[in-house]
Write a protein that holds these residues in place. Structure first.
Motif, short mmCIF file in Angstrom:
data_model
loop_
_atom_site.label_atom_id
_atom_site.label_comp_id
_atom_site.label_asym_id
_atom_site.label_seq_id
_atom_site.Cartn_x
_atom_site.Cartn_y
_atom_site.Cartn_z
N ILE A 323 0.83 -1.20 0.00
CA ILE A 323 0.00 0.00 0.00
C ILE A 323 0.87 1.25 0.00
CG2 ILE A 323 -1.60 1.35 1.42
CD1 ILE A 323 -2.98 -1.27 2.15
N ALA A 324 1.97 1.22 0.76
CA ALA A 324 2.85 2.39 0.81
C ALA A 324 3.59 2.60 -0.51
CB ALA A 324 3.86 2.23 1.95
N ASN A 325 3.64 1.54 -1.33
CA ASN A 325 4.34 1.63 -2.62
C ASN A 325 3.41 1.21 -3.77
OD1 ASN A 325 7.43 2.01 -1.81
ND2 ASN A 325 6.52 0.54 -0.38
N ILE A 326 2.15 1.63 -3.68
CA ILE A 326 1.14 1.17 -4.62
C ILE A 326 1.44 1.60 -6.05
CG2 ILE A 326 -0.39 3.15 -4.27
CD1 ILE A 326 -1.41 -0.55 -4.84
N GLU A 327 2.08 2.76 -6.24
CA GLU A 327 2.40 3.20 -7.59
C GLU A 327 3.44 2.26 -8.23
OE1 GLU A 327 0.89 5.48 -9.15
OE2 GLU A 327 -0.13 6.66 -7.60
N ALA A 328 4.45 1.88 -7.45
CA ALA A 328 5.46 0.97 -7.96
C ALA A 328 4.85 -0.41 -8.23
CB ALA A 328 6.62 0.86 -6.98
N TRP A 329 3.93 -0.83 -7.36
CA TRP A 329 3.27 -2.13 -7.54
C TRP A 329 2.45 -2.13 -8.83
CZ3 TRP A 329 -1.73 -3.98 -7.96
CH2 TRP A 329 -1.90 -5.35 -7.76
N THR A 330 1.73 -1.04 -9.08
CA THR A 330 0.91 -0.94 -10.28
C THR A 330 1.78 -0.94 -11.54
OG1 THR A 330 -0.75 0.35 -9.06
CG2 THR A 330 -0.81 0.47 -11.46
N GLU A 331 2.87 -0.22 -11.49
CA GLU A 331 3.77 -0.17 -12.64
C GLU A 331 4.35 -1.55 -12.93
OE1 GLU A 331 7.92 2.11 -13.99
OE2 GLU A 331 6.74 2.86 -12.30
N LEU A 332 4.75 -2.27 -11.86
CA LEU A 332 5.28 -3.61 -12.04
C LEU A 332 4.21 -4.56 -12.58
CD1 LEU A 332 7.63 -5.61 -11.69
CD2 LEU A 332 6.80 -6.01 -9.34
N PHE A 333 3.02 -4.46 -12.04
CA PHE A 333 1.91 -5.30 -12.49
C PHE A 333 1.70 -5.14 -14.00
CE2 PHE A 333 -2.41 -6.33 -13.56
CZ PHE A 333 -2.76 -7.38 -12.73
N THR A 334 1.65 -3.90 -14.45
CA THR A 334 1.43 -3.62 -15.87
C THR A 334 2.55 -4.21 -16.73
OG1 THR A 334 0.27 -1.56 -15.30
CG2 THR A 334 1.13 -1.76 -17.55
N GLU A 335 3.77 -4.05 -16.26
CA GLU A 335 4.92 -4.55 -17.01
C GLU A 335 4.92 -6.08 -17.07
OE1 GLU A 335 9.78 -4.75 -16.43
OE2 GLU A 335 8.65 -3.14 -15.48
N VAL A 336 4.71 -6.72 -15.93
CA VAL A 336 4.76 -8.19 -15.88
C VAL A 336 3.60 -8.81 -16.66
CG1 VAL A 336 4.64 -10.20 -14.37
CG2 VAL A 336 6.02 -8.21 -13.70
N GLU A 342 2.18 -11.71 -23.72
CA GLU A 342 2.89 -11.89 -24.98
C GLU A 342 3.56 -13.26 -25.03
OE1 GLU A 342 6.11 -9.57 -27.86
OE2 GLU A 342 5.66 -8.81 -25.85
N GLN A 343 4.13 -13.69 -23.88
CA GLN A 343 4.83 -14.98 -23.83
C GLN A 343 3.86 -16.15 -23.96
OE1 GLN A 343 6.78 -14.87 -20.08
NE2 GLN A 343 8.43 -13.49 -20.75
N THR A 344 2.76 -16.10 -23.24
CA THR A 344 1.86 -17.26 -23.17
C THR A 344 0.79 -17.27 -24.25
OG1 THR A 344 0.45 -16.09 -21.58
CG2 THR A 344 2.20 -17.48 -20.69
N ALA A 394 -8.89 -15.20 -21.05
CA ALA A 394 -7.55 -15.78 -21.08
C ALA A 394 -6.53 -14.80 -20.52
CB ALA A 394 -7.18 -16.16 -22.51
N VAL A 395 -6.64 -13.53 -20.88
CA VAL A 395 -5.72 -12.52 -20.34
C VAL A 395 -5.91 -12.38 -18.83
CG1 VAL A 395 -5.10 -10.08 -20.38
CG2 VAL A 395 -5.58 -11.28 -22.54
N ALA A 396 -7.17 -12.36 -18.39
CA ALA A 396 -7.45 -12.24 -16.96
C ALA A 396 -6.89 -13.42 -16.18
CB ALA A 396 -8.95 -12.10 -16.72
N LYS A 397 -6.92 -14.61 -16.78
CA LYS A 397 -6.36 -15.78 -16.11
C LYS A 397 -4.84 -15.70 -16.02
CE LYS A 397 -10.05 -19.11 -17.05
NZ LYS A 397 -10.24 -19.55 -15.64
N VAL A 398 -4.21 -15.12 -17.04
CA VAL A 398 -2.77 -14.90 -16.94
C VAL A 398 -2.46 -13.95 -15.79
CG1 VAL A 398 -0.77 -13.90 -18.13
CG2 VAL A 398 -2.36 -15.35 -19.39
N ALA A 399 -3.36 -13.01 -15.55
CA ALA A 399 -3.15 -12.04 -14.46
C ALA A 399 -3.44 -12.62 -13.09
CB ALA A 399 -4.03 -10.81 -14.70
N ASN A 400 -4.10 -13.77 -13.02
CA ASN A 400 -4.55 -14.32 -11.75
C ASN A 400 -3.46 -14.42 -10.69
OD1 ASN A 400 -5.06 -16.60 -9.80
ND2 ASN A 400 -7.09 -16.50 -10.75
N PRO A 401 -2.31 -15.05 -10.97
CA PRO A 401 -1.29 -15.14 -9.92
C PRO A 401 -0.72 -13.78 -9.52
CG PRO A 401 -0.45 -15.95 -12.01
CD PRO A 401 -1.91 -15.76 -12.19
#
Length: 460
Positions: A323-336, A342-344, A394-401
């Motif tokens: 929560i204290a680093n939510i901006e960094a978490w969001t940026e990482l989420f988008t990148e990953v 693209e990979q799967t 399918a995209v949402a399932k990739v995001a699940n973990p």
């Protein structure tokens, strides 16, 4: 308070059919001498889905409950009932849905009321023909219309003014079920037919369009507008509610571009000279409203089209470090997520899109309302949109973990977040957008609308 000679009284029980109201407030309106009952049944407020899909926002049971009360009241008082924008979007299927409910209630209650249905749905060929004739014009901020846009719409409706409704009433209809109509036309048709001046009629119709919203207690029921040749009065139907000059005048701010002027198909309401006066502690008198007829009668077009299919996932974050680093978490989420899709799935960003909304942090106002302190928890909604439902899921399932265990870049452990439900992915189906915000120059005010008259149904 007694009404002036020659006045017409309009009973507005609620802002939307199916929203509910106390039956006692309708009884009170009849006691005060209501000449007509008007109620809106639709809106674009809840987005393009209902027009695009041709389905209703309200449940049939709620609509039937309200209609039963109103049909009984109309039959008892021998006054007409006018319903506008049936089925939320005003499509032909919406009119038919409400008509079926009305027929059922009339049979069950043995009410001998005749019904007129007015359809407002427009064919793509009609709109394209008028477009070729130069009779279709954009409303700001829309741009010029093209035929491809018209063809892309699943449903297109024309927003009628009072004229088709008035014609149905003149033809003897006890109940008028209209397709898409301006909210004000529903209340204005009958008093205009009775010869009341357009200025007070349209202003009163605007004030009563949402029932009790112009009162000090909007939850308690509707209002009665008494319109005469020099103005109108507004009175709440619940004895514990009141109308004040402020509560009445304030409704001109509701859903209008200009609080002093409002366009209708037939012209423009002008309330710059209106004066609001308290008759007593519950009733308000309004005078000075004017109506300027337009040189060209127009009908607004509303159309919606499918833009893709959507799947939703939702997780809750209580981890203080994330929560204290939510901006960094969001940026990482988008990148990953982008990389893993693209990979799967072999998809690039042109074949799908996603939106991450952080509730409790900035999901509603974004950067306009920055948090002054770290919240205790954040709900993260993932919305994935793609050309098919299967692809979005399918995209949402990739995001699940990632929705369950993604750490911030500096975390040395794997956190556990919390899905709100199982399975985590919810398919929302087709997603629509409004595609038409244009007007058509009409040859006659009723040419775009089709009216059928039905006799009272026989009881089983």
């Amino acid at each position: 308070m007694s009404a002036p000679t020659g006045a017409v009284r309009v009973l507005s029980p609620t802002g939307m059919l199916g929203a509910g109201f106390a039956e006692s407030t309708v009884d009170r309106g009849l006691e005060l001498g209501a000449d007509v009952i008007s109620v809106d049944a639709g809106s674009t407020d809840s987005g393009p889905h209902y027009l695009g899909s041709g389905t209703a926002k309200t449940t049939a049971a709620a609509v039937a409950r309200d209609l039963r009360i109103l049909l009984r009241a109309a039959a008892r008082a021998k006054i007409p009932l006018v319903v506008g924008s049936c089925g939320t979007g005003g499509t032909d299927s919406g009119v038919e849905q409400v008509a079926r409910i009305v027929d059922e209630v009339l049979r069950e209650e043995d009410l001998g009321l005749s019904v007129a249905t007015i359809r407002s749905e427009q064919s793509a060929e009609f709109v394209k023909q008028r477009l070729r004739e130069g009779a279709v014009h954009p409303l700001a901020p829309a741009t010029a219309l093209d035929e491809a846009t018209v063809d892309s719409c699943t449903h297109v409706v024309g927003m009628m003014g009072h004229e088709p409704i008035e014609a149905a009433l003149r033809a003897g209809a006890d109940v008028v079920l209209a397709g898409r109509a301006t909210d004000t036309a529903v209340a204005a048709a009958f008093p205009l037919m009775k010869g009341m001046p357009a200025g007070p009629v349209w202003h009163a119709a605007k004030i009563v369009e949402c029932g009790g919203q112009c009162t000090t207690n909007p939850r308690t029921g509707g209002v009665l507008a008494t319109i005469d040749h020099s103005g109108f009065t507004i009175e709440p139907l619940d004895p514990d509610a009141a109308c004040t000059p402020i509560s009445v005048a304030a409704h001109m701010l509701y859903e209008t571009v200009n609080p002093f002027r409002m366009r209708e198909p037939a012209g423009e309401l002008d309330v710059t000279g209106a004066v609001y006066t308290a008759v007593d502690d519950r009733v308000v008198r309004v005078e000075g409203s004017r109506f300027h007829p337009a040189d060209q009668h127009t009908v607004k077009l509303e159309g919606a089209r499918i833009t893709g299919y959507e799947t939703m996932s939702f997780t809750a974050i209580r981890d203080e470090h994330i929560i204290a680093n939510i901006e960094a978490w969001t940026e990482l989420f988008t990148e990953v997520l982008t990389g893993r899709v693209e990979q799967t799935l072999g998809l690039d960003g042109t074949e799908y899109s996603f939106d991450l909304r952080r509730y409790g942090y900035d999901a509603v106002l974004g950067g306009l309302d920055p948090a002054v302190r770290p919240p205790r928890e954040i709900g993260v909604m993932l919305l994935v949109r793609a050309r098919t439902q299967e692809l979005a899921t399918a995209v949402a399932k990739v995001a699940n973990p990632l929705m369950l265990h993604l750490p911030t870049p500096d975390m040395a452990y794997l956190p556990s977040l919390a899905f709100a439900y199982s399975p985590a992915e919810t398919e929302r189906g087709a997603v629509y957008e409004f595609a038409l915000h244009h007007v058509v120059d009409t040859r006659t005010p009723t040419e775009m609308f089709r009216t059928d008259h039905r006799k009272a149904p026989a009881r089983d």
